[in-house]
Design a protein around this motif. Structure first.
Motif, PDB file in Angstrom:
ATOM      1  N   PRO A  21      23.470  25.245  38.696  1.00 49.85           N
ATOM      2  CA  PRO A  21      23.805  23.814  38.647  1.00 49.85           C
ATOM      3  C   PRO A  21      22.616  22.979  38.160  1.00 49.85           C
ATOM      4  O   PRO A  21      21.463  23.289  38.467  1.00 49.85           O
ATOM      5  CB  PRO A  21      24.147  23.489  40.112  1.00 49.85           C
ATOM      6  CG  PRO A  21      24.586  24.796  40.698  1.00 49.85           C
ATOM      7  CD  PRO A  21      23.764  25.843  40.010  1.00 49.85           C
ATOM      8  N   GLU A  22      22.903  21.920  37.434  1.00 50.80           N
ATOM      9  CA  GLU A  22      21.861  21.186  36.719  1.00 50.80           C
ATOM     10  C   GLU A  22      21.080  20.199  37.581  1.00 50.80           C
ATOM     11  O   GLU A  22      20.001  19.758  37.195  1.00 50.80           O
ATOM     12  CB  GLU A  22      22.476  20.423  35.540  1.00 50.80           C
ATOM     13  CG  GLU A  22      22.997  21.340  34.442  1.00 50.80           C
ATOM     14  CD  GLU A  22      23.607  20.560  33.293  1.00 50.80           C
ATOM     15  OE1 GLU A  22      23.686  19.316  33.397  1.00 50.80           O
ATOM     16  OE2 GLU A  22      24.002  21.191  32.295  1.00 50.80           O
ATOM     17  N   GLU A  23      21.596  19.818  38.735  1.00 55.61           N
ATOM     18  CA  GLU A  23      21.012  18.728  39.510  1.00 55.61           C
ATOM     19  C   GLU A  23      19.706  19.164  40.182  1.00 55.61           C
ATOM     20  O   GLU A  23      19.651  19.456  41.388  1.00 55.61           O
ATOM     21  CB  GLU A  23      22.003  18.231  40.571  1.00 55.61           C
ATOM     22  CG  GLU A  23      23.257  17.591  40.001  1.00 55.61           C
ATOM     23  CD  GLU A  23      24.303  18.597  39.557  1.00 55.61           C
ATOM     24  OE1 GLU A  23      24.063  19.815  39.695  1.00 55.61           O
ATOM     25  OE2 GLU A  23      25.350  18.164  39.066  1.00 55.61           O
ATOM     26  N   LEU A  24      18.627  19.226  39.401  1.00 61.90           N
ATOM     27  CA  LEU A  24      17.323  19.668  39.903  1.00 61.90           C
ATOM     28  C   LEU A  24      16.295  18.561  39.710  1.00 61.90           C
ATOM     29  O   LEU A  24      16.170  18.008  38.621  1.00 61.90           O
ATOM     30  CB  LEU A  24      16.866  20.923  39.152  1.00 61.90           C
ATOM     31  CG  LEU A  24      17.789  22.152  39.201  1.00 61.90           C
ATOM     32  CD1 LEU A  24      17.275  23.232  38.260  1.00 61.90           C
ATOM     33  CD2 LEU A  24      17.888  22.700  40.617  1.00 61.90           C
ATOM     34  N   SER A  25      15.555  18.241  40.772  1.00 64.62           N
ATOM     35  CA  SER A  25      14.462  17.277  40.615  1.00 64.62           C
ATOM     36  C   SER A  25      13.203  17.975  40.104  1.00 64.62           C
ATOM     37  O   SER A  25      12.354  17.371  39.468  1.00 64.62           O
ATOM     38  CB  SER A  25      14.175  16.556  41.934  1.00 64.62           C
ATOM     39  OG  SER A  25      13.886  17.479  42.969  1.00 64.62           O
ATOM     40  N   LEU A  26      13.104  19.279  40.386  1.00 65.24           N
ATOM     41  CA  LEU A  26      11.983  20.096  39.914  1.00 65.24           C
ATOM     42  C   LEU A  26      12.424  21.552  39.856  1.00 65.24           C
ATOM     43  O   LEU A  26      13.123  22.026  40.752  1.00 65.24           O
ATOM     44  CB  LEU A  26      10.782  19.959  40.874  1.00 65.24           C
ATOM     45  CG  LEU A  26       9.605  20.937  40.696  1.00 65.24           C
ATOM     46  CD1 LEU A  26       8.866  20.660  39.396  1.00 65.24           C
ATOM     47  CD2 LEU A  26       8.627  20.826  41.869  1.00 65.24           C
ATOM     48  N   ALA A  27      12.036  22.244  38.804  1.00 69.05           N
ATOM     49  CA  ALA A  27      12.237  23.693  38.720  1.00 69.05           C
ATOM     50  C   ALA A  27      10.973  24.291  38.124  1.00 69.05           C
ATOM     51  O   ALA A  27      10.443  23.786  37.134  1.00 69.05           O
ATOM     52  CB  ALA A  27      13.444  24.040  37.851  1.00 69.05           C
TER      53      ALA A  27
END
Length: 337
Positions: A21-27
């Protein structure tokens, strides 16, 4: 920001990210599969890739990920995203790991942590777990415009420098500094006794001096308490009680509290500032800081490893542990041969 220097445009990392899923604040990606390490981890080609995904809403993220990647989860998946998020947030170090996943032909492990819990760890070192990962070179794959998160990432790096200064002599080399920084999150970690190569910190730092310099160079140049001779790769710091007190007062809150607990005699109930002033005059100041770090890391690492049995499942836990032990055994054989 120092971390921007390590942002990656690697297509392979972004391709793996597209499976989630795309909803990332940091990866970010980290470990021996990303940066070359000496010793038994030196073969990058077959090394497992380690990722951490930071999410604002763990329940919503796990709900979507369960639909996309149901087989990544242990038996906990049948209890649903709310229970998974509850286990993630309230046990161990606030991170939920799915290990031994095959993705795009690579073996990966990924951890999920909430943005708010990560910010707290970066600022206060509540667990020094993911905050510790981010004190070493990582490949940032995604980072949104969350100002609080970006500020906390920078503060974590500055705190790592300050803690390392307190444990070093007046003059030292860049390598000495980076070894102290890389070792902060391993202080008291029981996995360094069982499951990890004892030379792990050295193996991380030796081949990656340039990456550590990229991460910490601007912080060292801007720090008024250090003389940083870049060409010689040497540093000098203020080891006076006044200088050490200034450094102790800027340490993360949880570390200050652990130091206070170690040094405060029973029944005296001194405030933290009074204790830190005493520590600043103590010839063993550095050792006291090290004990404070151990008091954070030891319980945090033990709780997180215990939690891993449930989040990974028994079978994967046994396989993952055996891989770690095999790596440790290889490291031991290299030293004795």
């Amino acid at each position: 920001m120092a971390l921007q220097a390590l942002q990656s445009s690697g297509v392979a990392f972004r391709k793996i990210l597209s499976h989630f899923p795309e909803e990332l604040s940091l990866a970010f990606a980290y470990g021996s599969g990303v940066y070359r390490q000496a010793g038994p981890c030196s073969n990058q080609k077959n090394a497992m890739l380690d990722f951490v995904f930071t999410v604002d809403d763990p329940v919503a993220w796990h709900s979507k990920n369960l639909k996309k990647n149901w087989n990544h989860y242990s038996f906990l998946k049948v209890l649903g995203p709310k229970m998974i998020s509850n286990v993630q947030n309230n046990y161990g170090a606030g991170v939920y790991y799915n290990p031994l996943i095959t993705c795009d032909g690579r073996l990966i492990k990924y951890g999920v942590i909430s943005t708010s819990i990560l910010i707290e760890d970066l600022l206060n070192w509540n667990n020094l777990y993911i905050a510790g990962r981010l004190q070493k070179p990582v490949k940032i794959i995604a980072l949104n415009e969350n100002v609080a998160l970006r500020s906390a990432l920078d503060k974590n790096l500055k705190s790592a420098v300050t803690a390392a200064f307190l444990m070093l002599p007046e003059s030292f080399s860049e390598e000495d500094l980076f070894l102290e920084i890389a070792g902060l999150s391993y202080s008291g970690d029981f996995r360094m006794v069982v499951g990890e190569d004892k030379a792990k910190v050295l193996n991380i730092v030796k081949p990656n001096i340039a990456h550590f310099r990229e991460l910490y160079g601007s912080i060292l140049q801007e720090n008024p308490q250090v003389v940083y001779k870049i060409q010689q790769g040497s540093l000098e710091i203020d080891k006076s009680p006044e200088g050490q007190f200034t450094q102790l007062m800027t340490l993360p809150k949880t570390l200050q509290q652990r130091i206070n607990h170690i040094m405060d005699p029973p029944g005296k109930n001194r405030d933290v500032e009074e204790t830190l002033l005493q520590v600043a005059h103590d010839p063993d100041c550095g050792e006291v800081v090290r004990l404070g770090l151990s008091a954070i890391v030891r319980p945090s690492s033990m709780r997180q490893s215990t939690k891993g049995i449930f989040t990974a499942g028994l079978k994967k836990s046994v396989i993952y542990s055996s891989l770690k032990l095999r790596k440790m055994w290889k490291g031991w054989l290299r030293k004795t041969s």
